[in-house]
Design a protein around this motif. Structure first.
Motif, PDB file in Angstrom:
ATOM      1  N   HIS A  68      23.425  -3.485 -58.580  1.00 30.91           N
ATOM      2  CA  HIS A  68      22.071  -3.645 -59.119  1.00 30.91           C
ATOM      3  C   HIS A  68      21.012  -3.367 -58.048  1.00 30.91           C
ATOM      4  CE1 HIS A  68      23.658  -5.037 -62.813  1.00 30.91           C
ATOM      5  NE2 HIS A  68      23.951  -6.262 -62.443  1.00 30.91           N
ATOM      6  N   SER A  71      20.904   0.347 -57.096  1.00 28.27           N
ATOM      7  CA  SER A  71      20.299   1.138 -58.164  1.00 28.27           C
ATOM      8  C   SER A  71      18.777   1.023 -58.135  1.00 28.27           C
ATOM      9  CB  SER A  71      20.833   0.678 -59.524  1.00 28.27           C
ATOM     10  OG  SER A  71      20.181   1.351 -60.584  1.00 28.27           O
ATOM     11  N   ALA A  72      18.271  -0.208 -57.931  1.00 30.42           N
ATOM     12  CA  ALA A  72      16.826  -0.411 -57.888  1.00 30.42           C
ATOM     13  C   ALA A  72      16.210   0.305 -56.696  1.00 30.42           C
ATOM     14  CB  ALA A  72      16.512  -1.904 -57.835  1.00 30.42           C
ATOM     15  N   ALA A  74      17.322   2.888 -55.132  1.00 32.79           N
ATOM     16  CA  ALA A  74      17.405   4.337 -55.303  1.00 32.79           C
ATOM     17  C   ALA A  74      16.229   4.877 -56.107  1.00 32.79           C
ATOM     18  CB  ALA A  74      18.718   4.709 -55.994  1.00 32.79           C
ATOM     19  N   LYS A  75      15.638   4.049 -56.952  1.00 29.57           N
ATOM     20  CA  LYS A  75      14.507   4.484 -57.771  1.00 29.57           C
ATOM     21  C   LYS A  75      13.167   4.280 -57.079  1.00 29.57           C
ATOM     22  CE  LYS A  75      17.044   3.250 -61.982  1.00 29.57           C
ATOM     23  NZ  LYS A  75      17.091   2.336 -63.157  1.00 29.57           N
ATOM     24  N   LEU A  76      13.187   3.608 -55.936  1.00 27.81           N
ATOM     25  CA  LEU A  76      11.948   3.288 -55.231  1.00 27.81           C
ATOM     26  C   LEU A  76      12.006   3.878 -53.819  1.00 27.81           C
ATOM     27  CD1 LEU A  76      11.711  -0.465 -56.289  1.00 27.81           C
ATOM     28  CD2 LEU A  76      10.457   1.444 -57.296  1.00 27.81           C
ATOM     29  N   ASP A 491       3.072   4.775 -55.997  1.00 26.71           N
ATOM     30  CA  ASP A 491       4.078   5.252 -56.950  1.00 26.71           C
ATOM     31  C   ASP A 491       5.160   4.212 -57.202  1.00 26.71           C
ATOM     32  OD1 ASP A 491       2.685   7.590 -57.149  1.00 26.71           O
ATOM     33  OD2 ASP A 491       4.028   8.761 -55.878  1.00 26.71           O
ATOM     34  N   ASP A 492       5.641   3.564 -56.146  1.00 20.51           N
ATOM     35  CA  ASP A 492       6.688   2.562 -56.302  1.00 20.51           C
ATOM     36  C   ASP A 492       6.188   1.367 -57.108  1.00 20.51           C
ATOM     37  OD1 ASP A 492       8.253   4.218 -54.856  1.00 20.51           O
ATOM     38  OD2 ASP A 492       8.760   2.783 -53.283  1.00 20.51           O
ATOM     39  N   LYS A 495       6.129   2.098 -60.779  1.00 16.28           N
ATOM     40  CA  LYS A 495       7.452   2.060 -61.419  1.00 16.28           C
ATOM     41  C   LYS A 495       7.889   0.631 -61.721  1.00 16.28           C
ATOM     42  CE  LYS A 495       9.041   6.301 -59.142  1.00 16.28           C
ATOM     43  NZ  LYS A 495       9.968   6.871 -58.147  1.00 16.28           N
ATOM     44  N   ASN A 518      12.680  -4.604 -62.695  1.00 16.79           N
ATOM     45  CA  ASN A 518      13.446  -3.446 -62.243  1.00 16.79           C
ATOM     46  C   ASN A 518      12.778  -2.154 -62.716  1.00 16.79           C
ATOM     47  OD1 ASN A 518      15.388  -4.773 -60.841  1.00 16.79           O
ATOM     48  ND2 ASN A 518      17.087  -4.192 -62.154  1.00 16.79           N
ATOM     49  N   PRO A 519      12.698  -1.152 -61.853  1.00 13.66           N
ATOM     50  CA  PRO A 519      12.083   0.119 -62.257  1.00 13.66           C
ATOM     51  C   PRO A 519      12.924   0.831 -63.316  1.00 13.66           C
ATOM     52  CG  PRO A 519      13.137   0.326 -60.113  1.00 13.66           C
ATOM     53  CD  PRO A 519      13.189  -1.133 -60.477  1.00 13.66           C
TER      54      PRO A 519
END
Length: 519
Positions: A68, A71-72, A74-76, A491-492, A495, A518-519
């Motif tokens: 988890h 994954s979070a 990686a999106k930020l 940007d972060d 999200k 979570n984004p």
């Protein structure tokens, strides 16, 4: 912003206090109740009891927490850069010729820890060993032809740049010679290790089990690097000061959570002059707050925080408040006696698009509150000096949304409207905000608020909700787009979308929490 400039900015932000960035996020025990065990923390047995900072990471890549969290991140992109900067700060000057990917990862087990020791002790890495043979091969390769020296039966191998490494009890100990010898001493004498520190055990033991890592911050570190924020947390929770703290962080698949637990220092609780009770942080005011604010901040006994700030000679906010108090006193308004007690109970501030700022103070005496605000209006007029721009302030009574209110036009662009009803004082720069508590939907009924703060302690000392998309829109409107720091995080934050924070007190400990969608 170019990629190079962005990386430079992130490194500059983190370099001054990379651990303090983590501390800015705190939590309560919102994770409690899970069936999974807490991540391993055997490394603490190798850490000397006087460590200034201790960070422990669960490196079980197959765990749900790891998946988890990864994954979070990686999106930020910014979160990934902060993670990399944290790793760099922890390993730079400690690993010597060893590298994480080539020399450590092949044999690393389920635990990796970092400790900063006082004085000349230096930094220490404590890494669980999954493959003893691979670990020994890596250390021997880094050591080259140098002959190991023995300490407490463990060979100390040179690994470059003045660092040494030893294998003991299923762990690799890497760092300055004094740090590695101190680790072997602590493990050989359990009462000398951090594990024997009762405060450490209680604070870390009270962190949520569902976490990917935890940290410990000593009294010396808090005093040197976190004095200001610690004073605000202590004031909000009505304790004298914080003497030690622990941090937990992880992701449950819905929310990224950061948990901060502080141990109150001994001494008389509270601030001299505080008049209110414990309150419930404006938690009750969420059912009256606007449904979709960009920011909502609720406090129990904000009076105590204001008095703490005014008493601080180094606080810019405190100096401004003291200056305002002096101006008010010259015009017959005693801030200490008349104004601050208005915030002895629950109070809240909301910022909504417009922008509209609304202040609400609960459990006030209506007429006394109105008289106090009315007495402050001339003070504000004097400070703003609208007549210098050709404007004349005017005053009026009106009825808005079924509520009788008073209004003062301070400048052509600023109108202050205030009313007392239902036991609360409401002050806003928009007349329409005065009656908003009577509208159908309120903050505590909205989806994002329920997601991030639907479960919370019964009587928190502080409560914060951020609708990050609305807040970013206001920041863009204010022209912050050209600010490099804002541009790096915008940007972060967009999200993530929403965030909530809550501060509470349980016995002798302070629990603070930040939850990010979570984004």
């Amino acid at each position: 912003m170019t990629r190079v400039k962005r990386k430079y900015l992130v490194r500059r932000l983190v370099a001054s206090a990379v651990v303090a960035a983590l501390l800015g996020f705190g939590l309560t025990r919102a994770f409690a109740g899970g069936s999974d065990p807490a991540p391993p923390d055997r490394a603490a047995a190798f850490v000397p009891g006087g460590a200034l900072v201790y960070l422990n990471l669960d490196t079980s890549r197959g765990s749900a927490q790891w998946r988890h969290t990864s994954s979070a991140i990686a999106k930020l992109p910014l979160a990934g850069q902060l993670r990399d900067a944290l790793l760099l700060a922890a390993t730079s000057g400690t690993l010597g010729k060893l590298t994480l990917e080539r020399d450590i990862t092949p044999w690393l087990g389920d635990e990796a820890a970092y400790a900063q020791l006082p004085g000349q002790g230096g930094s220490l890495l404590v890494l669980a060993v999954r493959n003893q043979r691979e670990a020994l091969r890596s250390l021997e390769s880094a050591g080259g032809a140098a002959t190991p020296t023995a300490y407490r039966g463990a060979p100390l191998r040179q690994v470059g740049d003045g660092s040494v490494a030893a294998l003991s009890g299923g762990f690799a100990l890497i760092g300055a010679p004094a740090a590695v010898r101190g680790a072997l001493d602590a493990h050989a004498t359990p009462t000398a290790s951090l594990r024997a520190n009762t405060t450490y055990e209680e604070l870390v033991g009270g962190l949520p089990k569902e976490r990917v890592g935890n940290a410990w911050f000593s009294p010396q570190w808090l005093s040197a690097h976190f004095a200001g924020p610690a004073a605000i947390l202590a004031g909000a929770a009505r304790v004298p000061a914080l003497q030690a703290a622990a941090l937990g962080f992880g992701d449950d698949g819905k929310l990224m959570r950061f948990t901060f637990r502080g141990r109150a220092a001994p001494g008389a609780a509270g601030t001299a002059g505080c008049t209110g009770g414990a309150g419930d942080s404006g938690d009750g005011l969420t059912s009256q707050a606007p449904a979709e604010p960009a920011v909502f901040v609720g406090l129990a006994g904000a009076e105590c925080i204001l008095r703490d700030l005014m008493a601080s000679p180094t606080s810019a906010i405190g100096r401004a408040l003291s200056s305002f108090s002096a101006s008010a006193q010259s015009m017959g308004v005693n801030v200490d006696r008349d104004v601050l007690p208005l915030f002895g109970g629950d109070s809240a501030v909301s910022l909504t698009p417009g922008p509209t700022i609304t202040l609400e103070a609960g459990h006030v005496r209506p007429q006394q509150a109105l008289n106090t605000v009315g007495g402050l209006v001339p003070v504000l007029v004097k400070m703003l000096d609208p007549e210098r721009g050709g404007a004349t302030p005017n005053y009026s009574a009106l009825r808005v949304n079924g509520v009788s209110a008073l209004s003062a036009s301070l400048t052509p662009a600023l109108q202050l409207t205030y009313a007392a009803f239902g036991g609360n004082l409401v002050v806003s720069n928009s007349a329409n905000a005065i009656g908003s508590p009577k509208k159908a939907q309120h903050l505590d009924q909205t989806k994002d608020f329920t997601t991030v703060l639907g479960t919370r302690p019964k009587s928190p000392s502080a409560l914060v909700f951020l609708d990050l998309k609305k807040l970013l829109a206001l920041a863009d409107q204010a022209g912050l787009g050209s600010n490099p720091t804002y541009a790096a995080v915008r940007d972060d934050l967009g999200k993530i979308g929403a965030a909530g924070a809550v501060l509470s007190r349980e016995g002798n400990d302070i629990d603070a929490e930040l939850r990010l969608k979570n984004p």
